[in-house]
Design a protein around this motif. Structure first.
Motif, PDB file in Angstrom:
ATOM      1  N   GLY A 187       0.794  -1.228   0.000  1.00  0.00           N
ATOM      2  CA  GLY A 187       0.000   0.000   0.000  1.00  0.00           C
ATOM      3  C   GLY A 187       0.823   1.272   0.000  1.00  0.00           C
ATOM      4  O   GLY A 187       0.407   2.278   0.580  1.00  0.00           O
TER       5      GLY A 187
ATOM      6  N   ALA B 212       3.458   8.932  -4.565  1.00  0.00           N
ATOM      7  CA  ALA B 212       3.374  10.394  -4.566  1.00  0.00           C
ATOM      8  C   ALA B 212       3.839  10.982  -3.234  1.00  0.00           C
ATOM      9  O   ALA B 212       4.079  12.182  -3.139  1.00  0.00           O
ATOM     10  N   GLN B 213       3.991  10.150  -2.220  1.00  0.00           N
ATOM     11  CA  GLN B 213       4.350  10.607  -0.870  1.00  0.00           C
ATOM     12  C   GLN B 213       5.818  10.342  -0.567  1.00  0.00           C
ATOM     13  O   GLN B 213       6.163   9.444   0.202  1.00  0.00           O
TER      14      GLN B 213
ATOM     15  N   SER C  64       7.592   8.721   2.774  1.00  0.00           N
ATOM     16  CA  SER C  64       6.752   7.828   3.575  1.00  0.00           C
ATOM     17  C   SER C  64       7.469   6.496   3.748  1.00  0.00           C
ATOM     18  O   SER C  64       8.225   6.054   2.885  1.00  0.00           O
TER      19      SER C  64
ATOM     20  N   ASP D  22       2.275   4.692  -1.411  1.00  0.00           N
ATOM     21  CA  ASP D  22       1.848   5.749  -2.319  1.00  0.00           C
ATOM     22  C   ASP D  22       3.099   6.448  -2.833  1.00  0.00           C
ATOM     23  O   ASP D  22       3.760   7.173  -2.086  1.00  0.00           O
TER      24      ASP D  22
END
Length: 80
Positions: free
Chosen positions: A63, A67-68, A71, A65
């Motif tokens: 999971g 775009a982050q 993280s 992302d």
């Protein structure tokens, strides 16, 4: 474009006989960025080693992302 990386972080805590080794997943621009992000998050006595870039299936499975940037997810067991 960010990518996902499997990183192993080794941190020595004050007074501990053995260092703590933790596998984490990091979203970063490149391998060097992943190293810096992981070591910074773990503290001043930490070192990090990129094990490899994650596959698209692994990114989806955990999971992440893309775009982050920055993280992270820790893993209970290294299974890369």
């Amino acid at each position: 474009m960010n990518k996902g990386y499997g990183v192993q972080v080794t941190a020595t805590t004050h007074g501990a006989a053995e260092p703590t080794i933790a596998p984490i997943l990091v979203v970063a621009a490149d391998e060097q960025d992943a190293l810096l992000l992981a070591a910074e998050a773990a503290g001043p006595s930490a070192t990090a080693e990129v094990l490899r870039e994650l596959t698209e299936a692994e990114i989806a499975e955990h999971g992440l992302d893309l775009a982050q940037r920055g993280s992270m997810k820790s893993l209970a067991v290294l299974n890369l």
